[in-house]
Design a protein around this motif. Structure first.
Motif, PDB file in Angstrom:
ATOM      1  N   THR A 202       0.830  -1.198   0.000  1.00  0.00           N
ATOM      2  CA  THR A 202       0.000   0.000   0.000  1.00  0.00           C
ATOM      3  C   THR A 202       0.865   1.249   0.000  1.00  0.00           C
ATOM      4  O   THR A 202       1.768   1.396   0.832  1.00  0.00           O
ATOM      5  N   ILE A 203       0.573   2.146  -0.951  1.00  0.00           N
ATOM      6  CA  ILE A 203       1.207   3.461  -0.990  1.00  0.00           C
ATOM      7  C   ILE A 203       0.213   4.466  -0.421  1.00  0.00           C
ATOM      8  O   ILE A 203      -0.946   4.509  -0.841  1.00  0.00           O
ATOM      9  N   ALA A 228      -0.820   0.687 -12.521  1.00  0.00           N
ATOM     10  CA  ALA A 228      -1.008  -0.106 -13.735  1.00  0.00           C
ATOM     11  C   ALA A 228       0.132  -1.099 -13.954  1.00  0.00           C
ATOM     12  O   ALA A 228      -0.079  -2.187 -14.503  1.00  0.00           O
ATOM     13  N   ALA A 229       1.332  -0.730 -13.513  1.00  0.00           N
ATOM     14  CA  ALA A 229       2.503  -1.577 -13.748  1.00  0.00           C
ATOM     15  C   ALA A 229       2.723  -2.624 -12.662  1.00  0.00           C
ATOM     16  O   ALA A 229       3.573  -3.506 -12.818  1.00  0.00           O
ATOM     17  N   ASN A 230       1.969  -2.552 -11.557  1.00  0.00           N
ATOM     18  CA  ASN A 230       2.193  -3.451 -10.427  1.00  0.00           C
ATOM     19  C   ASN A 230       0.870  -4.013  -9.920  1.00  0.00           C
ATOM     20  O   ASN A 230       0.099  -3.303  -9.263  1.00  0.00           O
ATOM     21  N   ASP A 231       0.635  -5.279 -10.169  1.00  0.00           N
ATOM     22  CA  ASP A 231      -0.616  -5.897  -9.727  1.00  0.00           C
ATOM     23  C   ASP A 231      -0.718  -5.998  -8.214  1.00  0.00           C
ATOM     24  O   ASP A 231      -1.818  -6.148  -7.670  1.00  0.00           O
ATOM     25  N   ASP A 232       0.429  -5.943  -7.548  1.00  0.00           N
ATOM     26  CA  ASP A 232       0.443  -6.124  -6.094  1.00  0.00           C
ATOM     27  C   ASP A 232       0.512  -4.805  -5.345  1.00  0.00           C
ATOM     28  O   ASP A 232       0.876  -4.768  -4.163  1.00  0.00           O
ATOM     29  N   VAL A 233       0.153  -3.694  -5.996  1.00  0.00           N
ATOM     30  CA  VAL A 233       0.236  -2.365  -5.379  1.00  0.00           C
ATOM     31  C   VAL A 233      -1.131  -1.698  -5.389  1.00  0.00           C
ATOM     32  O   VAL A 233      -1.887  -1.789  -6.362  1.00  0.00           O
TER      33      VAL A 233
END
Length: 375
Positions: A202-203, A228-233
């Motif tokens: 989480t950001i 969009a570039a990170n499925d786990d974010v």
């Protein structure tokens, strides 16, 4: 008995002055007077309730759409009347808000000594942040009593010909508040608990500075690319009340299911969210000091910072508002474990949680002992 008047009125001031007011109120040798300008109304009220603090004077100056000029005019009139009535031995102000400057100036006009909590922070650019930088510089010219969070802040003041005898390095009171609240049991809403329990990194995003309004689109595009570039974010973004920020956020990133736009959080909830995120992207000042206390890396979306100690220590990284740079630096922390550890495991350079007691002890030793200008 010594009479100490604390003047503040915004949420960040409330958080950082709450430990000081508590320490003043608990001392039998001090009569503590708290003047709440209510420059921030609802947000500050939440903080005062959290720390069980009641104002002696509530000036209720919050007014929708008011200009800085209007706020300043109203503040000088009302704060001056309270100082004239109470005749304090010392007026304490905090940081860099309009309330800070006017509180100090009103005290000066009545020859009441001023103590500046969180003194000596500098970007040396009077328009960044605006108007905070010029406020803190002006207050340093007025104050006799300077509570610097770090040695770097003390050095800034010494270069401006402030007497070293009147500067005390105490750490930052925000760490006092942070540690007190972080020890409490979390009371997050189920919605937030569920978001944080997804297992994704989480950001936490916070953006509110006046000087960043024109750059918000760039920051929002960066956030969109990162998700969009990170499925786990995923991203949690408590949106500031400013309608311009809200409208732009909804237009740019409102439709992304991995970006959660939420209402501003109460301070206690915000601390418990911070404890559970992977990293923070922010233009806030206070978060730059708080997050390192929890071991959370911070990317500062500003071109300058008045907290270079965090950059030098490695807890903060100054990334500006360039879309490409924000993406690059965020990806580095998401994918490189060594880079992440280098930021998250550094000891917090901004204090250890005993700043308020140091301030009160110093006041008791020195008020009336020749360091401060007499009334």
């Amino acid at each position: 008995m010594m009479k100490i008047m604390s003047v503040f009125g915004t949420r960040p001031e409330g958080i950082k002055m709450a430990p000081v007011v508590q320490a003043l109120e608990q001392d039998p040798d001090i009569e503590s007077i708290f003047v709440n300008t209510a420059q921030h109304r609802d947000m500050l009220d939440q903080v005062l309730h959290l720390f069980d603090i009641t104002s002696d004077y509530d000036l209720n100056l919050m007014k929708e759409g008011q200009s800085l000029e209007d706020l300043t005019n109203r503040l000088i009139d009302k704060v001056s009347k309270v100082i004239e009535k109470e005749e304090p031995d010392l007026v304490l102000v905090h940081g860099d808000t309009t309330t800070t400057f006017v509180g100090a100036y009103a005290a000066y006009l009545q020859k009441v000594p001023v103590g500046h909590v969180e003194a000596g922070l500098r970007t040396h650019n009077i328009y960044s942040p605006f108007p905070e930088e010029i406020n803190r510089q002006l207050v340093s010219k007025i104050a006799t009593y300077h509570f610097a969070p770090t040695n770097r802040n003390k050095e800034n003041l010494l270069r401006e010909n402030v007497s070293g005898d009147n500067i005390q390095v105490v750490g930052n009171t925000v760490i006092d508040a942070l540690l007190e609240i972080s020890r409490r049991t979390s009371n997050l809403p189920n919605e937030l608990e569920n978001i944080l329990a997804t297992g994704k990194k989480t950001i936490l995003l916070t953006m509110h500075r006046r000087e960043n309004l024109e750059a918000l689109q760039s920051v929002y595009r960066a956030i969109h690319r990162i998700v969009a570039a990170n499925d786990d974010v995923q991203v949690i973004f408590p949106i500031h009340k400013n309608p311009v920020i809200r409208e732009m956020a909804l237009d740019e990133i409102g439709g992304n299911t991995d970006i959660y736009l939420i209402e501003p959080l109460e301070y206690e909830q915000f601390i418990h969210v911070m404890k559970n995120v992977y990293l923070i992207i922010t233009d806030s000042g206070g978060i730059q000091e708080e997050a390192p206390g929890l071991g959370i890396p911070v990317l500062v979306a500003r071109d300058t910072t008045e907290r270079p100690e965090g950059v030098e220590a490695g807890t903060l990284r100054l990334v500006g508002t360039s879309e490409d740079i924000i993406v690059l630096e965020t990806q580095r922390l998401l994918s490189n474990e060594d880079s992440y550890k280098m930021m998250s495991e550094v000891q917090n350079p901004f204090g250890q949680g005993d700043s308020a007691n140091k301030i009160v002890a110093y006041i008791k030793r020195n008020v009336g002992q020749g360091l401060l200008v007499s009334k």
